[in-house]
Design a protein around this motif. Structure first.
Motif, short mmCIF file in Angstrom:
data_model
loop_
_atom_site.label_atom_id
_atom_site.label_comp_id
_atom_site.label_asym_id
_atom_site.label_seq_id
_atom_site.Cartn_x
_atom_site.Cartn_y
_atom_site.Cartn_z
N PHE A 221 25.14 39.28 38.13
CA PHE A 221 25.93 39.36 37.13
C PHE A 221 27.41 39.44 37.25
N LEU A 222 27.89 39.33 38.34
CA LEU A 222 29.28 39.40 38.92
C LEU A 222 29.59 38.11 39.45
N GLU A 223 30.80 37.41 39.44
CA GLU A 223 31.27 36.14 39.71
C GLU A 223 31.58 36.31 41.38
N ASN A 224 32.31 37.23 41.64
CA ASN A 224 32.78 37.34 43.02
C ASN A 224 32.73 38.85 43.56
N PRO A 225 31.47 39.32 43.89
CA PRO A 225 31.36 40.95 43.99
C PRO A 225 31.70 41.41 45.21
N ALA A 226 32.32 42.70 45.20
CA ALA A 226 32.56 43.30 46.24
C ALA A 226 32.01 44.68 45.99
N VAL A 227 31.82 45.52 47.33
CA VAL A 227 31.51 47.06 47.19
C VAL A 227 32.87 47.53 47.42
N ILE A 261 28.15 54.47 43.04
CA ILE A 261 28.74 53.08 43.54
C ILE A 261 29.83 52.57 42.77
N ILE A 262 30.77 52.07 43.42
CA ILE A 262 31.99 51.19 42.76
C ILE A 262 31.74 49.78 43.11
N LEU A 263 31.69 48.92 42.22
CA LEU A 263 31.69 47.51 42.27
C LEU A 263 32.98 46.89 41.84
N ALA A 264 33.46 45.81 42.47
CA ALA A 264 34.45 45.28 41.90
C ALA A 264 34.12 43.67 41.76
N ASP A 265 34.69 43.06 40.41
CA ASP A 265 34.51 41.58 40.47
C ASP A 265 35.79 40.96 40.53
N VAL A 266 36.11 40.59 41.75
CA VAL A 266 37.28 39.98 42.00
C VAL A 266 37.57 38.54 41.51
#
Length: 359
Positions: A221-227, A261-266
């Motif tokens: 679901f995310l384009e460029n995911p990071a944790v 959890i905190i995800l980032a979609d950069v």
């Protein structure tokens, strides 16, 4: 010619086998594994309501069954009950299993939404749904799973064969995903982050869900995911990508309002932050948690349209989802490990017509 009824089997033994036949991930699993399901299957076997026998059962057969009748095992006694239970005013001797007002849950939940949906029960289509005539029969292959002489490896093989032949591809996939837990004997769950880093979590339901969120949800679901953040109940030092957090201006201070959890979609131009709560038994994204997280992101200068909230569960049939759904915050999302390509949005805002939502 005398009808050959299925071998007699007790309701208790049926109840033992149902969770094996319908494992975690089966749609409406509660309807097909509870005592009422065992009672219904027992009664259908008892009277011979099996496909090919030209004998059909109705809810009346189930709710008129008594403790005393259920232990009578001769063909004559079983066939007589099948006929007599349908007659108006029949009083079967003994203590009844159910009252007359259980007709609807037997018909609507156990049969229609439960056993019919998984192919275990067939319906005589020539009988109208409004008719009082019996119209239900067990699929023959399904009925054979309740032969008391079928045990051990032979029973396991028969159940597996029935599942492969009768459950749909989507149902089999959902069951397979729901079975994936960390209970393999290893004391840890290895989680691989999008950047290639790996971290070990202690074994358990929450860790299984966290692993799926990071490895499956993020990539889907995310384009460029990071944790950015990962915390578990047993973690003495939660994972924090401090460098990335500093780069995007988010100051994370561990406290009781941070989610699991905190995800980032950069993405180009914008960074989307996804705050994820993992629910094995409790702890969903509620409105209070949502407001507390907004206080954190507001202070960091994030626009609220760049913030998302997700509650992750193992499966819709699990008690954790049923327990917490009433408290889920509007505007948040829900994701299930067992249905990884789907997501639920508790939408708020401008009113939409049903037609709009279906487009």
């Amino acid at each position: 010619m005398e009808i050959q009824l299925p071998p007699y089997i007790s309701r208790d033994l049926i109840l033992e086998r149902l969770p094996i036949i319908f494992p975690e991930g089966t749609a409406n699993r509660n309807y097909v594994t509870r005592t009422m399901a065992a009672s219904t299957i027992f009664t259908m076997l008892y009277i011979g309501a099996v496909d090919g026998n030209s004998i059909y059962a109705g809810p009346k057969h189930v709710y008129r069954m008594t403790e005393e009748q259920a232990v009578l095992q001769s063909n004559a006694e079983r066939l007589t009950y099948g006929r007599e239970a349908l007659k108006k005013g029949t009083q079967v001797e003994g203590t009844r299993w159910y009252a007359d007002n259980t007709r609807e849950p037997i018909r609507d939940e156990t049969l229609r939404e439960g056993l019919q949906q998984v192919g275990a029960v067939l319906v005589l289509q020539s009988v109208a749904t409004t008719s009082s005539r019996p119209r239900y029969a067990l699929q023959r292959e399904f009925s054979e799973l309740f032969d008391p002489g079928l045990t051990g490896e032979a029973l396991t093989d028969a159940i597996t064969n029935w599942q492969e032949q009768n459950l749909t591809a989507n149902a089999r996939l959902r069951i397979s995903l729901a079975r994936r837990t960390s209970g393999s004997g290893d004391n840890h769950v290895l989680v691989r982050f999008p950047n290639g880093e790996a971290r070990r979590l202690s074994t358990g339901a929450s860790s299984d869900i966290s692993k799926a969120v990071i490895e499956v949800f993020a990539s889907s679901f995310l384009e460029n995911p990071a944790v950015l953040w990962l915390s578990t109940s047993d973690a003495k030092v939660p994972y924090l990508d401090e460098s990335l957090a500093n780069d995007i201006g988010l100051r994370i201070q561990p406290d009781r309002d941070l989610p699991d959890i905190i995800l980032a979609d950069v993405r180009h131009g914008n960074t989307i932050l996804i705050f994820v709560e993992v629910v094995a038994t409790d702890g969903a994204i509620t409105q209070r948690r949502k407001d507390a997280i907004y206080a954190l992101t507001d202070a960091a200068g994030f626009m609220r349209e760049h913030i998302a909230f997700l509650t992750a569960y193992h499966d819709r049939q699990k008690a954790g989802f049923k327990k917490t759904i009433i408290d889920l915050a509007w505007g948040s999302f829900v994701w299930f490990v067992s249905e990884p390509d789907k997501i639920v949005h508790f939408r708020e805002g401008d009113a939409m017509t049903l037609t709009d939502m279906m487009r």
